[in-house]
Design a protein around this motif. Structure first.
Motif, PDB file in Angstrom:
ATOM      1  N   ASP A   1       0.755  -1.460   0.014  1.00 38.69           N
ATOM      2  CA  ASP A   1      -0.178  -0.012  -0.145  1.00 38.69           C
ATOM      3  C   ASP A   1       0.760   1.144   0.066  1.00 38.69           C
ATOM      4  O   ASP A   1       0.538   2.110   0.687  1.00 38.69           O
ATOM      5  CB  ASP A   1      -0.934   0.085   1.213  1.00 38.69           C
ATOM      6  N   CYS A   2       1.817   0.925  -0.955  1.00 41.39           N
ATOM      7  CA  CYS A   2       2.932   2.365  -0.731  1.00 41.39           C
ATOM      8  C   CYS A   2       2.849   3.249  -2.195  1.00 41.39           C
ATOM      9  O   CYS A   2       3.501   3.999  -2.607  1.00 41.39           O
ATOM     10  CB  CYS A   2       4.339   1.820  -0.716  1.00 41.39           C
ATOM     11  N   LEU A   3       1.811   2.887  -3.190  1.00 43.65           N
ATOM     12  CA  LEU A   3       1.817   3.417  -4.476  1.00 43.65           C
ATOM     13  C   LEU A   3       0.343   3.957  -4.576  1.00 43.65           C
ATOM     14  O   LEU A   3      -0.587   3.347  -4.240  1.00 43.65           O
ATOM     15  CB  LEU A   3       2.134   2.378  -5.766  1.00 43.65           C
ATOM     16  N   GLU A   4       0.138   5.088  -5.550  1.00 43.69           N
ATOM     17  CA  GLU A   4      -1.242   5.445  -5.756  1.00 43.69           C
ATOM     18  C   GLU A   4      -1.709   4.871  -6.850  1.00 43.69           C
ATOM     19  O   GLU A   4      -0.712   4.148  -7.610  1.00 43.69           O
ATOM     20  CB  GLU A   4      -1.170   6.855  -6.339  1.00 43.69           C
ATOM     21  N   PRO A   5      -2.960   4.203  -6.822  1.00 45.54           N
ATOM     22  CA  PRO A   5      -3.517   3.624  -7.886  1.00 45.54           C
ATOM     23  C   PRO A   5      -3.117   4.592  -9.199  1.00 45.54           C
ATOM     24  O   PRO A   5      -3.406   5.636  -9.277  1.00 45.54           O
ATOM     25  CB  PRO A   5      -4.993   3.444  -7.930  1.00 45.54           C
ATOM     26  N   MET A   6      -2.858   3.871 -10.519  1.00 44.18           N
ATOM     27  CA  MET A   6      -2.725   4.669 -11.579  1.00 44.18           C
ATOM     28  C   MET A   6      -3.901   4.564 -12.427  1.00 44.18           C
ATOM     29  O   MET A   6      -4.518   3.919 -12.790  1.00 44.18           O
ATOM     30  CB  MET A   6      -1.496   3.835 -12.383  1.00 44.18           C
TER      31      MET A   6
END
Length: 365
Positions: free
Chosen positions: A115-120
Motif C-alpha cells: 500500500d505504498c503506491l497511488e492507483p494509476m
C-alpha cells in the motif's frame, strides 16, 4: 531486481551521443534541505522529483525525456537515486520525498502490496489510449515504459557452433567450456532458463516448477565457473575468455561486440522485465507526474530513448520509427518478441523470498 541494475546493465550505444547532454535544470541529489518540491526556487515554476537508477540510464532519460519535457511544459525535473526500501519507509512515515518513481514492475508489485503506491489512472494518459500497450504492462498501480532482458551470450571463437537454446547452454558435452549464470544476490534467480533447458515450453513456464528447476540447475552446476553477482561481471568473464557462455543483461554483449570481441548473443529464451512509472502514495506533485508519464509514452519519445539506450519501447507505434539496426538490439522488436518471454512479476513477488532462501541453501550445499 532493484532499479539500480538498469544503470549497470549497459553503457550507451554511442557515448558521444550524450557527451554534450547537460543536466536538466534542478537535476541532482535531493539534499533534504526543506525546499518545497512544487517550486524550483525561481519564478514559482513547478519542479518534479523523480527517482531513477542514475548513471547511463539517467543520461539517456535526461536527453530523450526530461529535457524535452521541461522545454514543452516549463516543469523542471530533479532526479534522485533512491532504493525502493527508502521510498517505502518515507511513505510509511507520511513524507514521500519523490513525486514519481522509475523502477521495475516487480518492485511496483511489491510496493502496491504494501500500500505504498497511488492507483494509476490510465484514463488520464492520452498516450495510452489506443496505443496497443500490452495489458501486463498496465497494472493497477503502475504503467510500463521500457523493457529490458536477460539473455545468453557466447564466444564464437571458443565454440565450434552457436548454441541456439538454453538446452544447448546446458549441454556441456556438445558445447564444452566453462559457463556463468546469475546468482540470487543480484536479481531474481534464472530458474526459467533451467526449465527451458529441461524442455518446458515458453508458454508453460508459470507457475514455475521450483523443484524441477533446481534439479536442472544441479545438472549444470559443475560446469558453472562463477555465479555472477554484479551486472558487469558476466561481460568481464566472457570478455576475458574465462567462460565460453553466460547469461547477462541485454546491451552488455553489444558493447563487447563493438570492441571487436568474438562474442554473439542468442535471443531465444530471453527473459523480459519491464521498467515503468509509479507514483508513491501521498506524493505532492501527482498532476505533474502524470504529465511526464504521458509525455514519455509518446511514440516519438519512446523511439528517441531506444536510440540512446537498449530499452525496448512498450508503445508499438515507436517500433515503426526505429531502424533495423536499432531494432535488432531491442527485446520488444517484432522478431525478438516471438522468441522470448515476460517474467511473471506477480508469481515472483509472491515466491521470491522462498526461492531466494532455497537458492542460498542450494548454493551453500
Amino acid at each position: 531486481m532493484e532499479g539500480k541494475q538498469i544503470g549497470r546493465r549497459t553503457v550507451l550505444r554511442t557515448a558521444g551521443a550524450l557527451a554534450a547532454a547537460t543536466t536538466v535544470a534542478g537535476c541532482g541529489n535531493l539534499m533534504g534541505n526543506g525546499e518545497s518540491r512544487t517550486s524550483s526556487g525561481s519564478g514559482g515554476k513547478k519542479r518534479l522529483v523523480v527517482s531513477n537508477s542514475g548513471g547511463a540510464y539517467n543520461d539517456a532519460l535526461t536527453k530523450a525525456i526530461y529535457e524535452p519535457f521541461t522545454k514543452e511544459t516549463g516543469i523542471t525535473v530533479t532526479t534522485v537515486n533512491y532504493q525502493s526500501a527508502q521510498v517505502i519507509a518515507q511513505v510509511k512515515q507520511g513524507r514521500p520525498q519523490v513525486d514519481l518513481m522509475d523502477n521495475s514492475l516487480l518492485v511496483f508489485q511489491k510496493m502496491a502490496r504494501l500500500d505504498c503506491l497511488e492507483p494509476m489512472d490510465h484514463d488520464r494518459l492520452k498516450s495510452v489510449k489506443g496505443a496497443g500497450i500490452p495489458e501486463h504492462q498496465l497494472p493497477e498501480h503502475a504503467v510500463g515504459k521500457n523493457v529490458w532482458c536477460s539473455l545468453m551470450a557466447y564466444r564464437t571463437d571458443s565454440l565450434k557452433r552457436a548454441p541456439k537454446s538454453w538446452a544447448d547452454f546446458w549441454n556441456t558435452d556438445a558445447f564444452p567450456g566453462p559457463r556463468s549464470l546469475q546468482s540470487a544476490e543480484v536479481d531474481i534467480p534464472e530458474l526459467e532458463f533451467a526449465l527451458l533447458a529441461d524442455g518446458v515450453p515458453l508458454d508453460k513456464l508459470y507457475p514455475l516448477d521450483v523443484d524441477r528447476a533446481f534439479k536442472a540447475m544441479s545438472r549444470i552446476r559443475g560446469g558453472v565457473k562463477k555465479f555472477w553477482n554484479t551486472g558487469a561481471l558476466p561481460a568481464v568473464l566472457i570478455g576475458r575468455k574465462e567462460v565460453v557462455a553466460t547469461s547477462l543483461y541485454g546491451g552488455r554483449a553489444d558493447e563487447l561486440i563493438k570492441q571487436g570481441m568474438p562474442v554473439a548473443y542468442q535471443w531465444n529464451g530471453a527473459r523480459r522485465l519491464t521498467n515503468g512509472w509509479g507514483i508513491p502514495k501521498g506524493a505532492d506533485n501527482a498532476d505533474a507526474a502524470y504529465k511526464l508519464i504521458d509525455f514519455s509514452l509518446r511514440p516519438e519519445v519512446q523511439a528517441a530513448f531506444a536510440k540512446l539506450y537498449p530499452g525496448g519501447p512498450v508503445v508499438p507505434g515507436a517500433i515503426k520509427l526505429l531502424s533495423e539496426d536499432v531494432l535488432a538490439t531491442l527485446p520488444t522488436s517484432p522478431q525478438n518478441l516471438k522468441v522470448g518471454f515476460d517474467a511473471d512479476v506477480a508469481w515472483w513477488d509472491k515466491n521470491r523470498d522462498a526461492v531466494t532462501k532455497r537458492w542460498q541453501e542450494w548454493a551453500d550445499a
